[in-house]
Enzyme design. Structure first.
Site, PDB file in Angstrom:
ATOM      1  CB  CYS A 145       3.497   0.337  -6.498  1.00 34.98           C
ATOM      2  SG  CYS A 145       3.754  -1.428  -6.845  1.00 34.98           S
TER       3      CYS A 145
ATOM      4  N   GLY B 219       0.821  -1.203   0.000  1.00 32.80           N
ATOM      5  CA  GLY B 219       0.000   0.000   0.000  1.00 32.80           C
ATOM      6  C   GLY B 219       0.850   1.244   0.000  1.00 32.80           C
TER       7      GLY B 219
ATOM      8  CD  GLU C 153       5.268  -3.382  -3.794  1.00 30.69           C
ATOM      9  OE1 GLU C 153       5.604  -2.190  -4.002  1.00 30.69           O
ATOM     10  OE2 GLU C 153       4.293  -3.913  -4.326  1.00 30.69           O
ATOM     11  CG  LEU C 154       5.814   0.625   1.611  1.00 26.49           C
ATOM     12  CD1 LEU C 154       6.567   1.486   2.615  1.00 26.49           C
ATOM     13  CD2 LEU C 154       4.467   0.180   2.164  1.00 26.49           C
TER      14      LEU C 154
END
Length: 486
Positions: A287, A231, A253-254
Site C-alpha cells: 500500500c 485492504g 488502513e487502505l
C-alpha cells in the site's frame, strides 16, 4: 516437525483448538507455480458466531491476568518466530511469491510488533482526575474493548495481521482473525501456531479463513467491538458502512497512490536507488509503494535513463531462486490488471521505456515516461512493478501533482535542502512523509495510517494502539457513601 506442517491445518481452522470448518475447504497454492501446498478449512457465519461466543467467554479472565503474563506471552511468541524462522521464510516465499529478503524483513517486523506490544502493558493506563468533593478518588482508566475483529490482507500477511492481533491481545482483548484467502497460512495459521507455542490460553485467538462473506460475519458479530481492516479502499468502504451502522469503532488502513518527489537539487543516484526500492519491493504490491515519480524537468531525462537501466538489470522469476529480484504477482488476474493499466496509459500518451510484458503471474518491471494526470498509471493504484514518471517545473506544481489523488497514505521528497523538504512536506495531504527516503516505511513505535481513500485516520503503532484497542472508563470511589438532598 515444521511449525507449519500441513498435517496440522489441512481441512481445519483454529477456533478453540484445531477443528474442521463448516465451509468448503480451499486450496493453498504456490504463487509462482500454482503448485498446491495444502487445503485449508474455511469458516461460515456459524463458525464465526461460535468463535465470537467463545472469545467473549474467555476474554474477561484474560483481561484479569497479570500484565506481566500477557507480556510474557508476547515474548514467547517472539521466541517461537525466531526458532522457526527458516521454515516460516520458505513457506511465505512459496505462498505469497515474495523474495527471500522481503520474507526475512517481514519476520523482523513481526518480531518488532510483538516486542512493542509487550511493552504496551506496563505503561500508564489512565489519569488521576480532580473531584469536587474532598477525599473522593476520581480516575479515568483504559479497559479492553472485549473482542477485536481483524481482517488482514495477503501482501504482507504476517506483519499486517500481527500489528493488530498482538497489541489487541496484549491489552487484554480476544481476537477473531480473518486472513486473506490468498495467504491463509502465512497470515492466519502461522499466528495460531506461534501463539499456541507461546501458551496463549484457548478461546482468545480464533483464525477464521474464508472470503468476503466470512469477513462480513466478523464485522457483524455482536461480540466484536472494534474492527481492524487492512485492504482495498472499496472493501474498506463496505466494512466502514456495516460497522458504522452498528456503532462499532473501525480502523481502516487502505490503498495508496504515493508520490515520490525529486526536486532539482536532489542527489540523482540516491533518488534512483530509493525510487526503485519503493516501487519494486514485493513487485509493488504494498500500500505504501511508490506509485507516482514526480521529477523536476531538469533531472527527468537522466532520472529516466538511470531508472530504466536499473530495472532492466533485475531478474524476474520464481523467488525460490536466489538470483531472482522480482517475483510473481499474487495471481495472473492481478498481472492482467497491471498490463491493462500500462496499455491504457501508453495509449493515452505515456512513453514505454522498459518492460510492459506479461507471462502468467509475472510482469516485467516497467518504466513509463511523460505520464500525465489523465493516464491510468497516474491516478490508479497499480499494485504492480510499474514506475510512472511525471515531470514538473517548480515546487508549487510538484505539490499540486502530489495532492491530485483520492489517496493520502505516504510520500517521499528528495532534495539537497532539508528546510525546503520540510516546507514541502507540510503542504502534502498524506499521513506520512519521508525526506530523502522512500515511501515504504513503518515501525512498531510510530503512528501508521492515512487519510482520504487511504483510511479513516486510525493509527497502528506504539501508544496509538491504546486509542484503538481500549476504551476509557471513569471511576470514582469514596470511603463512605455520599448524601444528597431528596
Amino acid at each position: 516437525m515444521s511449525i507449519l506442517d500441513p498435517e496440522i491445518w489441512t481441512g481445519r481452522l483454529y477456533s478453540s483448538g484445531w477443528r474442521k470448518g463448516s465451509g468448503t475447504p480451499a486450496a493453498v497454492s504456490e504463487a509462482a507455480t500454482g503448485t498446491r501446498l495444502g487445503t485449508i478449512g474455511t469458516a461460515t457465519a456459524d463458525d464465526v458466531a461460535d468463535a465470537g461466543a467463545a472469545a467473549a467467554a474467555a476474554q474477561p479472565g484474560w483481561a484479569a491476568t497479570s500484565f506481566r503474563e500477557r507480556a510474557a506471552v508476547m515474548h514467547r511468541a517472539v521466541a517461537a518466530l525466531e526458532a522457526h524462522r527458516d521454515d516460516i521464510t520458505d513457506f511465505m516465499i512459496r505462498e505469497t511469491g515474495c523474495t527471500r529478503p522481503k520474507a526475512a524483513q517481514e519476520i523482523v517486523k513481526a518480531v518488532g510488533e510483538l516486542t512493542a506490544s509487550a511493552a504496551l502493558v506496563d505503561g500508564p493506563c489512565g489519569d488521576l482526575l480532580p473531584h469536587e468533593t474532598p477525599g473522593v478518588l476520581s480516575m479515568a482508566r483504559r479497559v479492553p474493548v472485549g473482542t477485536v475483529g481483524v481482517i488482514s490482507p495477503w501482501n504482507a500477511p504476517l506483519m499486517l495481521a500481527i500489528r493488530a492481533v498482538a497489541p489487541a491481545l496484549a491489552l487484554g482483548n480476544a481476537v477473531l482473525l480473518k486472513p486473506a484467502p490468498e495467504s491463509p497460512v502465512s497470515g492466519g495459521v502461522l499466528l495460531a501456531r506461534i501463539f499456541q507455542e507461546a501458551g496463549l490460553p484457548d478461546g482468545l485467538l480464533h483464525v477464521l479463513p474464508g472470503g468476503a462473506d466470512t469477513g462480513e460475519a466478523v464485522v457483524r458479530s455482536p461480540h466484536t467491538a472494534v474492527i481492524s481492516f487492512t485492504g482495498s479502499s472499496a472493501a474498506g468502504r463496505r466494512v466502514g458502512e456495516i460497522a458504522g451502522g452498528m456503532l462499532k469503532r473501525v480502523v481502516l488502513e487502505l490503498g495508496g497512490n504515493n508520490a515520490y518527489i525529486v526536486l532539482d537539487d536532489a542527489d540523482l543516484d540516491a533518488a534512483v536507488n530509493n525510487a526503485a526500492w519503493g516501487s519494486l519491493l514485493h513487485q509493488g504490491q504494498i500500500c505504501m509503494a511508490t506509485g507516482r515519480h514526480l521529477v523536476h524537468e531538469s533531472l527527468a531525462d537522466a532520472y529516466v535513463e538511470r531508472l530504466t537501466a536499473h530495472v532492466r538489470s533485475l531478474t524476474v522469476g520464481d523467488p525460490t531462486r536466489p538470483e531472482v529480484r522480482v517475483g510473481p504477482l499474487i495471481s495472473e488476474r492481478q498481472a492482467d490488471r497491471v498490463h491493462e493499466i500500462v496499455t491504457a496509459s501508453v495509449a493515452a500518451g505515456s512513453v514505454l521505456r522498459a518492460g510492459g510484458t506479461q507471462d502468467g503471474p509475472f510482469y516485467t518491471p516497467t518504466v513509463l515516461d511523460r505520464v500525465t494526470p489523465e493516464a491510468r498509471a497516474f491516478h490508479d493504484e497499480i499494485f504492480g512493478p510499474v514506475l510512472p514518471v511525471t515531470r514538473f517545473s517548480d515546487d508549487d506544481e510538484a505539490v499540486e501533482l502530489a495532492n491530485a489523488t483520492r489517496y493520502g497514505l505516504s510520500a517521499a521528497i528528495h532534495t539537497g535542502s532539508l528546510g525546503r523538504g520540510l516546507a514541502l512536506a507540510g503542504r502534502l495531504r498524506t499521513g506520512m512523509v519521508h525526506i530523502n527516503g522512500q515511501t515504504i516505511n513503518d515501525a512498531p513505535h510510530v503512528p501508521m495510517g492515512g487519510t482520504g481513500d487511504s483510511g479513516n485516520g486510525g493509527r497502528y503503532g506504539g501508544h496509538w494502539n491504546l486509542d484503538e484497542f481500549t476504551q476509557w472508563q471513569w471511576v470514582t470511589a469514596r470511603a463512605t457513601p455520599g448524601t444528597y438532598p431528596v
